[in-house]
Enzyme design. Structure first.
Site, PDB file in Angstrom:
ATOM      1  N   TRP A 359      11.099   1.054  -0.949  1.00 44.55           N
ATOM      2  CA  TRP A 359      11.575   0.030  -1.888  1.00 44.55           C
ATOM      3  C   TRP A 359      11.314   0.425  -3.337  1.00 44.55           C
ATOM      4  CZ3 TRP A 359       8.264  -3.585  -4.729  1.00 44.55           C
ATOM      5  CH2 TRP A 359       6.896  -3.372  -4.546  1.00 44.55           C
ATOM      6  N   ASP A 360      10.495   1.440  -3.527  1.00 48.28           N
ATOM      7  CA  ASP A 360      10.200   1.954  -4.870  1.00 48.28           C
ATOM      8  C   ASP A 360      11.489   2.284  -5.632  1.00 48.28           C
ATOM      9  OD1 ASP A 360       8.091   2.230  -3.084  1.00 48.28           O
ATOM     10  OD2 ASP A 360       7.275   4.011  -4.039  1.00 48.28           O
ATOM     11  N   GLU A 490      -1.132  -4.233  -0.142  1.00 55.79           N
ATOM     12  CA  GLU A 490      -1.347  -3.845   1.257  1.00 55.79           C
ATOM     13  C   GLU A 490      -2.819  -3.988   1.684  1.00 55.79           C
ATOM     14  OE1 GLU A 490       2.393  -0.710   1.550  1.00 55.79           O
ATOM     15  OE2 GLU A 490       0.405   0.034   1.049  1.00 55.79           O
ATOM     16  N   LYS A 602      -4.576  -4.090  -4.101  1.00 49.95           N
ATOM     17  CA  LYS A 602      -4.188  -2.681  -4.247  1.00 49.95           C
ATOM     18  C   LYS A 602      -3.212  -2.499  -5.411  1.00 49.95           C
ATOM     19  CE  LYS A 602      -2.164   1.119  -1.556  1.00 49.95           C
ATOM     20  NZ  LYS A 602      -1.263   1.442  -0.448  1.00 49.95           N
ATOM     21  N   GLN A 603      -2.287  -3.429  -5.538  1.00 50.16           N
ATOM     22  CA  GLN A 603      -1.299  -3.325  -6.608  1.00 50.16           C
ATOM     23  C   GLN A 603      -0.792  -4.721  -6.953  1.00 50.16           C
ATOM     24  OE1 GLN A 603       1.727  -1.298  -3.950  1.00 50.16           O
ATOM     25  NE2 GLN A 603       3.114  -2.355  -5.319  1.00 50.16           N
TER      26      GLN A 603
END
Length: 768
Positions: A359-360, A490, A602-603
């Site tokens: 999906w990046d 995640e 994580k992000q």
């Protein structure tokens, strides 16, 4: 502790001094590619130390059978491996019969390696004393041609320094290669023929299972002091390998040079019976141009790319080097010339993550390609997903969805899901939203609506069907909920009501309904064709709307923030600043169980939603959510710092924005996550570009116009960038006291600067 051995330089990545412990990291950092193939920066000559050999061909892969302890229904059959391709760069070097090997030589001086990003080549220089006490000076240069994208060229020169010497060059092709990353140690390649003619060598092979046919080829020319010499080679051949031995007596101080041309011809582009003749044709072109002629073409091709894509930074060499490294690697990975290809998260620099598409691409890369190339390139990336729509519907069917619901894969090569960690494969369904958002973003930026009636609407309908079926009606809440998901963060798996996922689901349905109405009104024949093809009914659309209108969003009245998921406040909320530095990165020090129970992010997760849908929220809401979530964010995903940099700039926190920018731009150069030896983080590099253009430059689309709110870090004297907006190229130059706008097109255009309309005309600098 981050690594710090790359020399700061505006246009080059430079390493001085040889350290065996850095070899694999440098093989990643100095990687080269041309969109059609790429390779890690392995040495041409023998190296017996620790090394990660890697050459890769775009679009060529192997379905490595999934290996799990306990099979679950819906698991993908295989994990698509980016295949390590046959090695064509090899040149063994013997000096009086002794192998040149930096791992075994007695002494090594003056080692220097340079990746010249302005011109697109890689070089090395060193002086080595071998075990037999002969000292030689070595210079190498190589590049993968942008002009002839099936071709690479190497120039390898050696000078005996302390005595005359008999030097043998052994250029070779080796098909006996394996992947570092493999489940079953399968044999990936089957050789059908090894042949040679004059100074040309060929290995024909095909991949097992996927049946890609390729020819790996080479031809060499020899020179003494720049003058071509004819040497009859001794040829060595076996079932996987071919080499030519060129032996020459070389006087002390003379230069013996081999120029080697090589590469791959592939049946993705040629008839599989014609691969050798296609290779011969490429070699003929190579010889005609010669090494220097090809290098000139290389410089011209890169100059053309930089003309549009370059970002300049004045007064901060590390920041300048960082952004150019990111732009360079993105262009080495994908140039937009082939709609069958996409942007792999490691590009051509390593094997981790398997598939070529995440999906990046939609979330991070499309903005970069829209603004730095022509819009057709971004459109090709959208078409890539349209071409995989049937597979996305199949993927959803395997999980029990019906009626044309589409679930795009988390990881793919050909549209099939090929990622087999259940908490990601089955649960990280937010990827569907990024694909719909990219269609919206493309139209918003380019004003090209034609893609939607032609192709995009079918994708949006498949995605809306998925979200309607994936939502569950909760009698307890009297709302629709989405259970058992993993958001972008995640470090939380199998959670209920991830805010980002729920918000995307609602938005996707509303956007699909809006597009259906617009296509029905303005593109009647397309609408009738699509409605018939997908059997769309008003009753079905009413079901979608019920889900969107009644979606549940977890919210904390105490903190006045949306909750990342239902159970977030049940965690022990200890900020990252209180973590012992020796525990970082936590993914390398903690058990997965401990990570999942922690509050650490994580992000960007909720903040990713605020980034996509900034217009739906006030600055006060952004500030509240940023201040609540950022202290728990460990940024152990490469995709995290860029979003935080953009939002810190939006909030006027330039010091924080600058620090996040440095982290995203130098993530690999300084190896923040201690994993660069595995390959680079290619897709997050587009986020670095966004950090400057959307973060510091404040670029947005407002009222159907380009809008800027420029700011500048105090560490910089100035910076500049260009964007191609609807076939109008605008150059923005920001200094500490003013911003200049320049038009590189022949018609005037209006933009917004700090919310005020500004008209810019050709050949007229506008200063704000």
């Amino acid at each position: 502790m981050n690594q710090d051995y790359i020399k700061p330089d505006n246009w080059s990545i430079i390493e001085e001094g040889f350290d065996p412990s850095r070899v694999e990291s440098s093989e990643s950092l100095f990687s080269i590619g041309n969109g059609a193939m790429g390779q890690r920066a392995n040495f041409e000559e023998t190296y017996t130390g620790e090394t990660f050999q890697g050459s890769y061909i775009a679009g060529v892969y192997y379905p490595d059978k999934t290996r799990v302890g306990w099979w679950k229904n819906g698991y993908p059959e295989y994990f698509a491996k980016v295949l390590n391709a046959p090695n064509w760069i090899g040149v063994n070097v013997l000096v009086n019969g002794e192998s040149l090997d930096l791992n075994t030589c007695k002494q090594l001086r003056g080692f220097r390696r340079e990746l010249n990003m302005k011109e697109g080549w890689l070089s090395r220089n060193f002086t080595a004393t071998l075990q037999n006490s002969v000292t030689v000076e070595v210079t190498t240069k190589r590049f993968l041609s942008l002009e002839l994208d099936e071709l690479g060229a190497i120039q390898f020169s050696i000078i005996p320094v302390n005595s005359d010497a008999e030097i043998t060059f052994q250029p070779y092709l080796d098909n006996g290669i394996t992947n570092k990353d493999t489940n079953w140690d399968d044999k990936f390649w089957d050789v059908s023929g090894v042949s040679h003619k004059n100074h040309q060598g060929f290995i024909e092979a095909k991949t097992m299972k996927t049946d890609f046919h390729i020819c790996t080829y080479m031809e060499s020319q020899l020179y003494v002091n720049g003058k071509q010499v004819a040497i009859e080679p001794k040829v060595q051949v076996d079932s996987n390998y071919i080499s030519f031995d060129y032996k020459q007596s070389v006087k002390k101080g003379d230069t013996f040079t081999i120029t080697k041309y090589g590469g791959y011809t592939v049946d993705r582009n040629h008839d599989k019976k014609e691969l050798v003749s296609a290779a011969i044709k490429v070699l003929k072109e190579a010889i005609k141009f010669g090494f220097e002629g090809l290098l000139e073409k290389q410089k011209e091709a890169w100059a053309s790319i930089w003309e549009r894509a370059d970002i300049t930074i004045d007064g901060d060499v590390k920041a300048q080097q960082g952004i150019r490294f990111n732009i360079f690697q993105l262009n080495q990975t994908y140039l937009g010339t082939d709609s069958r290809l996409n942007i792999g998260p490691k590009g051509f620099t390593g094997e981790k993550y398997g598939g070529s598409t995440y999906w990046d691409t939609e979330a991070y890369c499309i903005p970069f390609y829209m603004a730095t190339k022509d819009q057709e390139v971004a459109r090709k990336l959208l078409e890539y997903r349209y071409n995989h729509l049937e597979k996305a519907i199949e993927n959803a069917e395997k999980l029990g969805f019906t009626n044309g619901a589409a679930l795009y894969p988390m990881v793919t090569m050909n549209g099939e899901e090929c990622h087999n960690e259940w908490e990601i494969t089955f649960e990280e369904i937010h990827r569907n939203g990024a694909i719909a958002f990219a269609i919206f973003n493309y139209h918003r930026y380019t004003a090209d609506y034609s893609y939607i009636p032609e192709k995009g609407l079918e994708v949006l309908i498949g995605i809306a069907r998925f979200w309607q079926q994936r939502a569950t009606f909760s009698k307890d809440k009297n709302k629709y909920v989405i259970l058992g998901v993993t958001g972008p963060n995640e470090y939380e798996n199998n959670v209920n009501n991830n805010w980002y996922t729920n918000y995307l689901a609602q938005w996707c349905i509303n956007y699909a309904l809006e597009c259906i109405e617009k296509v029905d009104a303005g593109y009647q024949s397309d609408f009738l064709r699509i409605a018939k093809k997908v059997a769309l009914t008003k009753g079905e659309m009413a079901l979608w709307k019920a889900v969107a209108d009644n979606m549940y969003f977890p919210y904390s009245q105490k903190h006045h923030v949306y909750l990342q998921q239902d159970g977030f406040l049940d965690k022990e909320l200890i900020s990252v600043s209180e973590l012992d530095a020796s525990q970082r990165p936590i993914n390398q020090h903690w058990s997965w169980d401990r990570i999942l129970r922690s509050p650490y992010i994580k992000q960007a997760d909720i903040l990713q939603g605020f980034y996509f849908f900034e217009d739906q929220f006030t600055n006060e809401e952004l500030e509240r959510h940023f201040d609540f979530y950022e202290p728990y964010t460990v940024h152990e995903s490469s995709l995290s710092p860029c979003v935080h940099s953009i939002q810190a700039a939006q909030l006027g926190r330039m010091e924080q924005a600058y620090n996040f920018y440095l982290r995203t731009s130098r993530l690999d150069l300084d190896d923040y996550n201690h994993e660069v030896h595995e390959g680079l983080h290619i897709t997050s590099m587009a986020g670095t570009w966004m950090s400057i253009v959307e973060g510091f430059g404040g670029m947005r689309i407002k009222d159907n116009m380009l809008s800027f709110k420029p700011q500048i870090p105090k560490q910089w004297k100035g910076y500049s960038f260009k964007v191609n907006f609807r076939d109008t190229i605008i150059k923005v130059n920001v200094s500490q006291d003013a911003t200049n706008f320049e038009l590189e097109s022949d018609h005037e255009t209006q933009i917004l600067v700090n919310d005020n309309p500004v008209t810019i005309t050709p050949d007229n600098l506008v200063t704000v």
